[in-house]
Design a protein around this motif. Structure first.
Motif, PDB file in Angstrom:
ATOM      1  N   ASN A  67      72.236  87.181  85.179  1.00 21.02           N
ATOM      2  CA  ASN A  67      71.942  87.772  86.375  1.00 21.02           C
ATOM      3  C   ASN A  67      70.455  87.085  86.901  1.00 21.02           C
ATOM      4  OD1 ASN A  67      73.770  89.934  86.601  1.00 21.02           O
ATOM      5  ND2 ASN A  67      72.651  90.658  84.877  1.00 21.02           N
ATOM      6  N   ASP A  68      70.665  85.942  87.318  1.00 21.17           N
ATOM      7  CA  ASP A  68      69.602  84.970  87.828  1.00 21.17           C
ATOM      8  C   ASP A  68      69.625  84.470  89.350  1.00 21.17           C
ATOM      9  OD1 ASP A  68      71.146  83.225  87.367  1.00 21.17           O
ATOM     10  OD2 ASP A  68      70.022  82.077  85.701  1.00 21.17           O
ATOM     11  N   ILE A  69      68.972  83.382  89.642  1.00 19.50           N
ATOM     12  CA  ILE A  69      69.032  82.599  90.882  1.00 19.50           C
ATOM     13  C   ILE A  69      70.631  81.995  91.182  1.00 19.50           C
ATOM     14  CG2 ILE A  69      66.525  82.512  91.327  1.00 19.50           C
ATOM     15  CD1 ILE A  69      67.139  79.386  90.641  1.00 19.50           C
ATOM     16  N   TRP A  70      71.012  81.625  89.973  1.00 23.44           N
ATOM     17  CA  TRP A  70      72.435  81.049  90.034  1.00 23.44           C
ATOM     18  C   TRP A  70      73.545  82.077  90.344  1.00 23.44           C
ATOM     19  CZ3 TRP A  70      71.478  76.032  90.223  1.00 23.44           C
ATOM     20  CH2 TRP A  70      70.360  75.316  89.994  1.00 23.44           C
ATOM     21  N   ASP A  71      74.327  82.071  91.523  1.00 24.05           N
ATOM     22  CA  ASP A  71      75.070  83.190  91.882  1.00 24.05           C
ATOM     23  C   ASP A  71      76.383  82.894  91.002  1.00 24.05           C
ATOM     24  OD1 ASP A  71      77.312  84.490  92.936  1.00 24.05           O
ATOM     25  OD2 ASP A  71      76.500  84.360  95.003  1.00 24.05           O
TER      26      ASP A  71
END
Length: 208
Positions: A67-71
């Motif tokens: 769960n981070d900025i990389w979808d």
């Protein structure tokens, strides 16, 4: 638009953490500001890769963050494997070719001077060439692409030094290679001090 099933973009990234990224930059501007710059560059990399018509894999340096900025719907996530950068890149390319991809390009996650159109050009050059490389001003490269697996380009290199590009070009001097325009990556204070987008992270430097 359906993704080009044969095109693969590899994005090598460091897990952002205080004192763990952009250490040469941090030596001048401090760990906190260096982390802010790197986080900004990560978001920038997402912005110019998320709509690229290719399969995309983010390779993390230490651990996979779900769960981070990389979808997760746009990017596959893997862990870099190998005890130096060359082995890590070699393994990532090998996995890509083993998975059936025909054109594979690798970039880092710290290029401000890179766009989606640059990546599209790089992939298109692999239609008529076996290799494509983007020289960096510091003697390394910001992009490497190939449609022929070649482990030589990842061996016997002093990674992180100005000899990397020259040594890699020697490996490819008899190959079908397209050389992209030279660009500047972000490693030192001098790389960003005159760029407006970075000024919010450098306010504490104005009195130096």
């Amino acid at each position: 638009m359906k993704k080009k099933e044969t095109d693969l973009l590899l994005i090598f990234t460091r897990n952002p953490g205080l004192g763990k990224c952009k250490t040469r930059l941090a030596a001048k501007i401090g760990d906190s500001a260096a982390l802010e710059v790197y986080t900004f560059l990560l978001h920038h990399t997402v912005a110019f890769t998320q709509s690229l018509d290719a399969h995309k894999i983010v390779y993390y340096s230490e651990e996979i963050w779900e769960n981070d900025i990389w979808d997760n719907g746009l990017y596959q996530k893997q862990l870099q494997i190998g005890n130096d950068l060359g082995k890590r890149m070699k393994n990532a390319f090998a996995q890509g070719f083993d998975s059936g991809f025909k054109k594979i390009i690798i970039i880092g996650s710290d290029m401000y001077d890179l766009s989606q159109s640059d990546l599209e050009v790089a992939f298109s050059k692999l239609d008529s060439h076996d290799y494509v490389i983007g020289p960096a001003e510091d003697g390394g490269y910001y992009l490497l692409g190939m449609k022929v697996e070649n482990s030589k380009v990842f061996q016997d290199k002093a990674w992180g030094t100005k000899s990397v590009l020259g040594d890699t070009l020697k490996n490819l001097e008899k190959e079908s290679l397209f050389v992209l325009p030279e660009k500047n990556d972000v490693d030192h204070y001098e790389d960003i001090k005159d760029i407006e987008a970075f000024q919010p992270f450098l306010k504490h430097m104005t009195n130096d």
